[in-house]
Motif scaffolding. Structure first.
Motif, PDB file in Angstrom:
ATOM      1  N   ARG A 138      44.515  44.779  29.644  1.00 38.52           N
ATOM      2  CA  ARG A 138      44.270  43.458  28.888  1.00 38.52           C
ATOM      3  C   ARG A 138      44.513  42.028  29.804  1.00 38.52           C
ATOM      4  O   ARG A 138      43.727  41.031  29.606  1.00 38.52           O
ATOM      5  N   GLU A 139      45.457  42.079  30.699  1.00 39.58           N
ATOM      6  CA  GLU A 139      45.671  40.787  31.448  1.00 39.58           C
ATOM      7  C   GLU A 139      44.459  40.687  32.431  1.00 39.58           C
ATOM      8  O   GLU A 139      43.828  39.582  32.719  1.00 39.58           O
ATOM      9  N   VAL A 140      43.808  41.985  32.838  1.00 35.12           N
ATOM     10  CA  VAL A 140      42.608  41.540  33.820  1.00 35.12           C
ATOM     11  C   VAL A 140      41.489  41.018  32.615  1.00 35.12           C
ATOM     12  O   VAL A 140      40.846  39.962  33.114  1.00 35.12           O
ATOM     13  N   VAL A 141      41.225  41.578  31.698  1.00 33.41           N
ATOM     14  CA  VAL A 141      40.273  40.861  30.788  1.00 33.41           C
ATOM     15  C   VAL A 141      40.260  39.487  30.343  1.00 33.41           C
ATOM     16  O   VAL A 141      39.483  38.800  30.240  1.00 33.41           O
ATOM     17  N   HIS A 142      41.518  39.079  29.998  1.00 37.27           N
ATOM     18  CA  HIS A 142      42.057  37.622  29.724  1.00 37.27           C
ATOM     19  C   HIS A 142      42.094  36.698  30.820  1.00 37.27           C
ATOM     20  O   HIS A 142      41.836  35.649  30.438  1.00 37.27           O
ATOM     21  N   HIS A 143      42.431  37.166  31.933  1.00 40.63           N
ATOM     22  CA  HIS A 143      42.694  36.446  33.065  1.00 40.63           C
ATOM     23  C   HIS A 143      41.931  36.395  34.248  1.00 40.63           C
ATOM     24  O   HIS A 143      41.758  35.650  34.924  1.00 40.63           O
ATOM     25  N   ASP A 144      41.313  37.824  34.602  1.00 43.58           N
ATOM     26  CA  ASP A 144      40.875  37.761  35.750  1.00 43.58           C
ATOM     27  C   ASP A 144      39.345  38.068  35.752  1.00 43.58           C
ATOM     28  O   ASP A 144      38.570  38.214  36.704  1.00 43.58           O
ATOM     29  N   LEU A 145      38.873  38.293  34.526  1.00 45.80           N
ATOM     30  CA  LEU A 145      37.361  38.829  34.218  1.00 45.80           C
ATOM     31  C   LEU A 145      36.285  37.746  34.996  1.00 45.80           C
ATOM     32  O   LEU A 145      35.326  38.171  35.563  1.00 45.80           O
ATOM     33  N   PRO A 146      36.527  36.432  34.544  1.00 44.89           N
ATOM     34  CA  PRO A 146      35.412  35.518  34.931  1.00 44.89           C
ATOM     35  C   PRO A 146      35.139  35.532  36.535  1.00 44.89           C
ATOM     36  O   PRO A 146      34.052  35.622  37.017  1.00 44.89           O
ATOM     37  N   ALA A 147      36.462  35.543  37.441  1.00 39.94           N
ATOM     38  CA  ALA A 147      36.085  35.430  38.741  1.00 39.94           C
ATOM     39  C   ALA A 147      35.673  36.635  39.456  1.00 39.94           C
ATOM     40  O   ALA A 147      34.917  36.827  40.024  1.00 39.94           O
ATOM     41  N   LEU A 148      36.230  37.948  38.509  1.00 38.33           N
ATOM     42  CA  LEU A 148      35.669  39.291  39.114  1.00 38.33           C
ATOM     43  C   LEU A 148      34.279  39.300  38.791  1.00 38.33           C
ATOM     44  O   LEU A 148      33.360  39.958  39.640  1.00 38.33           O
ATOM     45  N   MET A 149      33.617  38.940  37.613  1.00 38.05           N
ATOM     46  CA  MET A 149      32.260  38.983  37.391  1.00 38.05           C
ATOM     47  C   MET A 149      31.379  38.092  38.387  1.00 38.05           C
ATOM     48  O   MET A 149      30.037  38.312  38.490  1.00 38.05           O
ATOM     49  N   ALA A 150      31.990  37.064  38.642  1.00 40.90           N
ATOM     50  CA  ALA A 150      31.369  36.321  39.689  1.00 40.90           C
ATOM     51  C   ALA A 150      31.137  36.789  40.932  1.00 40.90           C
ATOM     52  O   ALA A 150      30.414  36.489  42.059  1.00 40.90           O
ATOM     53  N   ASP A 151      32.050  38.002  41.444  1.00 42.92           N
ATOM     54  CA  ASP A 151      31.851  38.494  42.808  1.00 42.92           C
ATOM     55  C   ASP A 151      30.623  39.482  42.657  1.00 42.92           C
ATOM     56  O   ASP A 151      30.550  40.405  41.898  1.00 42.92           O
ATOM     57  N   ASP A 152      29.791  39.115  43.649  1.00 45.14           N
ATOM     58  CA  ASP A 152      28.512  40.021  43.594  1.00 45.14           C
ATOM     59  C   ASP A 152      28.263  40.928  45.194  1.00 45.14           C
ATOM     60  O   ASP A 152      27.456  41.498  45.245  1.00 45.14           O
ATOM     61  N   THR A 153      29.770  41.178  45.592  1.00 49.17           N
ATOM     62  CA  THR A 153      29.671  42.137  46.839  1.00 49.17           C
ATOM     63  C   THR A 153      30.389  43.443  46.244  1.00 49.17           C
ATOM     64  O   THR A 153      30.916  43.684  45.338  1.00 49.17           O
ATOM     65  N   TYR A 154      30.086  44.569  47.107  1.00 54.57           N
ATOM     66  CA  TYR A 154      30.769  45.787  46.745  1.00 54.57           C
ATOM     67  C   TYR A 154      32.120  45.877  47.447  1.00 54.57           C
ATOM     68  O   TYR A 154      32.957  46.844  46.707  1.00 54.57           O
ATOM     69  N   HIS A 155      32.590  45.300  48.333  1.00 53.44           N
ATOM     70  CA  HIS A 155      33.662  45.429  48.872  1.00 53.44           C
ATOM     71  C   HIS A 155      34.319  47.012  49.455  1.00 53.44           C
ATOM     72  O   HIS A 155      35.122  47.489  48.638  1.00 53.44           O
ATOM     73  N   PRO A 156      33.587  47.542  50.255  1.00 46.39           N
ATOM     74  CA  PRO A 156      33.677  48.885  50.474  1.00 46.39           C
ATOM     75  C   PRO A 156      35.123  49.394  51.045  1.00 46.39           C
ATOM     76  O   PRO A 156      35.632  50.350  50.727  1.00 46.39           O
ATOM     77  N   ARG A 157      35.747  48.254  51.658  1.00 39.05           N
ATOM     78  CA  ARG A 157      37.167  48.661  51.986  1.00 39.05           C
ATOM     79  C   ARG A 157      38.036  48.397  50.973  1.00 39.05           C
ATOM     80  O   ARG A 157      39.336  48.662  51.104  1.00 39.05           O
ATOM     81  N   GLY A 158      37.625  47.710  49.894  1.00 41.16           N
ATOM     82  CA  GLY A 158      38.370  47.383  48.875  1.00 41.16           C
ATOM     83  C   GLY A 158      38.588  46.026  48.455  1.00 41.16           C
ATOM     84  O   GLY A 158      38.368  44.990  49.573  1.00 41.16           O
ATOM     85  N   LEU A 159      38.816  45.396  47.228  1.00 42.10           N
ATOM     86  CA  LEU A 159      39.017  43.986  47.159  1.00 42.10           C
ATOM     87  C   LEU A 159      40.126  43.489  48.051  1.00 42.10           C
ATOM     88  O   LEU A 159      41.383  44.061  48.247  1.00 42.10           O
ATOM     89  N   PRO A 160      39.810  42.383  48.636  1.00 46.75           N
ATOM     90  CA  PRO A 160      40.865  41.700  49.597  1.00 46.75           C
ATOM     91  C   PRO A 160      42.378  41.530  48.791  1.00 46.75           C
ATOM     92  O   PRO A 160      43.196  41.932  49.626  1.00 46.75           O
ATOM     93  N   VAL A 161      42.284  41.014  47.394  1.00 49.04           N
ATOM     94  CA  VAL A 161      43.759  40.880  47.010  1.00 49.04           C
ATOM     95  C   VAL A 161      44.325  42.387  46.708  1.00 49.04           C
ATOM     96  O   VAL A 161      45.514  42.328  46.859  1.00 49.04           O
ATOM     97  N   LEU A 162      43.425  43.211  46.545  1.00 44.44           N
ATOM     98  CA  LEU A 162      44.398  44.597  46.228  1.00 44.44           C
ATOM     99  C   LEU A 162      44.718  45.079  47.888  1.00 44.44           C
ATOM    100  O   LEU A 162      45.962  45.773  47.772  1.00 44.44           O
ATOM    101  N   ARG A 163      43.939  45.043  48.690  1.00 40.00           N
ATOM    102  CA  ARG A 163      44.588  45.444  49.951  1.00 40.00           C
ATOM    103  C   ARG A 163      45.490  44.509  50.465  1.00 40.00           C
ATOM    104  O   ARG A 163      46.579  45.241  51.140  1.00 40.00           O
ATOM    105  N   GLU A 164      45.585  43.422  50.212  1.00 38.54           N
ATOM    106  CA  GLU A 164      46.768  42.780  50.340  1.00 38.54           C
ATOM    107  C   GLU A 164      47.961  43.368  49.792  1.00 38.54           C
ATOM    108  O   GLU A 164      49.199  43.390  50.072  1.00 38.54           O
ATOM    109  N   ALA A 165      47.827  43.486  48.476  1.00 34.26           N
ATOM    110  CA  ALA A 165      48.834  44.028  47.458  1.00 34.26           C
ATOM    111  C   ALA A 165      49.435  45.292  47.939  1.00 34.26           C
ATOM    112  O   ALA A 165      50.641  45.511  48.010  1.00 34.26           O
TER     113      ALA A 165
END
Length: 491
Positions: A138-165
Motif C-alpha cells: 500500500r505504501e509503494v502504491v500511495h507514495h512511490d509509484l509515480p517515481a517508479l513508473m517514470a523509471d525507464d531502465t532495467y537496473h540489472p544489479r537492482g534498484l540503487p535505493v534497494l542495494r543501499e538498503a
C-alpha cells in the motif's frame, strides 16, 4: 555409460502421482509421460523393471505392466529383449556420453506443477504473507509509484535505493557493506544459480553439508558438480571434515547454510564461521553461504560468515525476504566482493535483465522494518513448532527429532523404517513428504530413516496433517512394506 534411472530416483520424481481420476495404471502412465515431457526422463533412458517399480510404489506388478503397455502404445516407451524398457528415441536425441539432460529436476518442486487439492504437500516450506507485506505494498502504491513508473531502465544489479538498503542492513549487523557489493536477484534461488554458473563446470568439486538442501544441490548438479559431503555437528558443518575435503579435493566452492541449516535447523556458531572464513582466505576457496532458510530464529544468531572472515577471503552471502515476509515475494540478493558482484551482475543481465521494480520497491519498505518483521515471523513459527511437537509426541511417540534452532521444519528419524516406503504409504493417506535420501549429496542411504516435516501451517491444517501421518505410520508399522492401494486418498 548406460543412461538408466534408479527406481528410487524415479519414485522421488513421480511425487504425488496417484492424484487424479481414472484407473491407477492410467495415473501412473500420466505421471511417467509428464516426466518425459518435462525432460526428466529422456530419450534412450532405461526405466526400472515392472517388478522393481511396483515394489517401490507399493502397487501390484499388473498396474506397472499396464502403464508401460499404454506408454508403448503411445510411442513414449520402447521395449527390446535384453535391453529392458526405455524412453523412445522419438522424444529427442540421445547423447553419446550417456549424460541425461534434465535428469536433476528436483522432486521437491514437482508438486508445484500439479493441482493436488486432496493432498497436503509438505515438500516445500510455506510462508504465508504477514500483514506488514500488505502495508508495504500500500505504501509503494500511495507514495512511490509515480517515481517508479517514470523509471525507464532495467537496473540489472537492482534498484540503487534497494542495494543501499541491503548494504545498510548488513552494516548494521556487523558486516560493513557498500551498494557495489550487492546484486538483487529474483529470489535466493536465482542467486545460487548465478554463483553456480560463475564457479562451477563439469566435474567441479564442491564441499557441501550432509544432509543438505536438495533444491540448491540440484542446481549445482546441473552444472556438473562433483560433491564431497561433510557431516554436521551441533555447531554446523564439521570444520575438520572441511579441511580434509579441501586437502584431498581442492574444491572450487564450499556451499553451506549457516543460518539456519536446511533440513536440520542447526545454527552455525560464531567460532565455526570464523574457522570457515580463515579456511577460505588461506586456501583461496570461495564460500557460498546461503542464509535464505530463515523464519524461526534464535535470539543469539551470529553475523554472516563474511563478517568473521579475513579481508582476503572470498565469501558470497545470499539472503531473501521469502521466508521472513512472504513466499510470494520472489526477491533476494547476494553480497560479494565488488569485482565478484560485477561478474555475477553480467550473468544476471543474461538471465532476465533485472528483477521486477515493483517487487524491489516493496522490499525497500520491508527492510526498513526488518527486525519487527523477522520477530513476528519467528513468533508465528515458534508457536507452530510447539503445536507440531505436541501433536507428534501424542500421535507418533516413536519418532525422534531435535528441536531446531531456527528455520521452518523438523528433521525426523523414524527408527527402523524406510522413509521412501513410508512416503508411498503417506501418499495413500493424502500427504506428500520428502524422504531423507532426497536431502543428501552423498547418494547413499545414510538418511534412509529420515523425513523433513515443515511446520508452518495453521492449526487446523496441522492437526489434519499429523492425523494423516499417524494413520500412515500405523499402517506401515502393522503391515510392513506390503503392497497397499495408493488409489485411496483420505480427505
Amino acid at each position: 555409460m548406460d543412461p538408466s534411472r534408479t527406481v528410487a530416483s524415479l519414485v522421488d520424481h513421480l511425487g504425488a502421482w496417484t492424484v487424479g481420476d481414472g484407473p491407477l495404471y492410467r495415473r501412473l502412465a500420466t505421471g511417467l509421460r509428464g516426466l518425459v515431457g518435462q525432460g526428466t526422463l529422456t530419450a534412450g533412458e532405461r526405466l526400472p523393471s515392472e517388478r522393481a517399480l511396483a515394489t517401490a510404489l507399493r502397487v501390484s506388478r499388473t498396474t506397472v505392466v499396464a502403464a508401460y503397455d499404454a506408454l508403448r502404445s503411445d510411442g513414449v516407451l520402447d521395449s527390446r529383449r535384453g535391453s529392458g524398457t526405455r524412453v523412445s528415441a522419438s522424444v529427442g536425441p540421445v547423447r553419446s556420453d550417456g549424460w541425461v539432460p534434465g535428469s536433476h529436476a528436483n522432486p521437491m518442486y514437482q508438486n508445484l506443477l500439479r493441482d493436488t487439492p486432496k493432498v497436503i504437500s509438505v515438500a516445500c516450506l510455506r510462508t504465508p504473507a504477514l500483514e506488514a507485506v500488505a502495508e508495504a505494498v500500500r505504501e509503494v502504491v500511495h507514495h512511490d509509484l509515480p517515481a517508479l513508473m517514470a523509471d525507464d531502465t532495467y537496473h540489472p544489479r537492482g534498484l540503487p535505493v534497494l542495494r543501499e538498503a541491503v548494504a545498510d542492513h548488513y552494516t548494521s549487523r556487523g558486516l560493513p557493506t557498500t551498494p557495489d557489493q550487492i546484486v538483487v536477484t529474483t529470489g535466493a534461488h536465482q542467486a545460487v544459480v548465478l554463483v553456480s554458473q560463475l564457479y562451477l563446470r563439469e566435474g567441479s568439486p564442491v564441499v557441501t553439508e550432509d544432509p543438505g538442501f536438495a533444491g540448491c544441490l540440484d542446481l549445482m548438479r546441473d552444472r556438473g558438480a562433483c560433491f564431497h559431503p561433510v557431516s554436521l555437528d551441533g555447531q554446523g558443518i564439521d570444520a575438520n571434515g572441511v579441511r580434509r575435503a579441501v586437502a584431498e579435493h581442492a574444491p572450487h566452492l564450499i556451499y553451506t547454510m549457516p543460518s539456519y541449516h536446511n533440513p536440520t535447523g542447526v545454527l552455525m556458531s560464531a567460532a565455526r564461521r570464523r574457522e570457515l572464513g580463515e579456511l577460505s582466505a588461506r586456501y583461496g576457496i570461495p564460500i557460498l553461504e546461503d542464509n535464505a532458510y530463515t523464519g524461526m530464529r534464535a535470539p543469539d544468531e551470529p553475523p554472516p560468515i563474511a563478517a568473521h572472515a579475513p579481508r582476503e577471503a572470498e565469501v558470497i552471502t545470499v539472503d531473501s525476504l521469502s521466508k521472513v515476509g512472504w513466499a510470494g515475494i520472489r526477491l533476494g540478493w547476494l553480497r560479494a566482493p565488488t569485482e565478484i558482484a560485477m561478474r555475477l551482475s553480467r550473468r544476471k543481465v543474461l538471465a532476465d535483465l533485472g528483477s521486477p521494480l515493483l517487487d524491489q520497491a516493496v522490499a525497500v519498505r520491508l527492510l526498513r522494518g526488518y527486525d519487527a518483521l523477522a520477530a513476528r515471523r519467528s513468533e508465528q513459527l515458534t508457536e507452530a513448532l510447539d503445536r507440531t511437537e505436541r501433536l507428534l509426541r501424542a500421535s507418533v511417540p516413536s519418532w525422534e527429532w531435535e528441536r531446531p534452532a531456527g528455520g521452518g521444519a523438523l528433521w525426523i528419524r523414524m527408527p527402523g523404517a524406510d522413509a521412501r516406503e513410508f512416503a508411498q504409504v503417506a501418499l495413500s493417506h493424502g500427504v506428500e513428504i520428502m524422504a531423507g535420501p532426497v536431502m543428501t549429496s552423498s547418494g547413499g542411504e545414510r538418511f534412509a530413516e529420515y523425513i523433513r516435516l515443515p511446520f508452518a501451517y495453521d492449526e487446523q491444517t496441522l492437526e489434519e496433517l499429523v492425523r494423516r501421518l499417524s494413520r500412515a505410520w500405523r499402517e506401515l508399522d502393522r503391515h510392513g512394506p506390503a503392497v497397499a492401494d495408493p488409489a485411496r486418498v483420505v480427505v
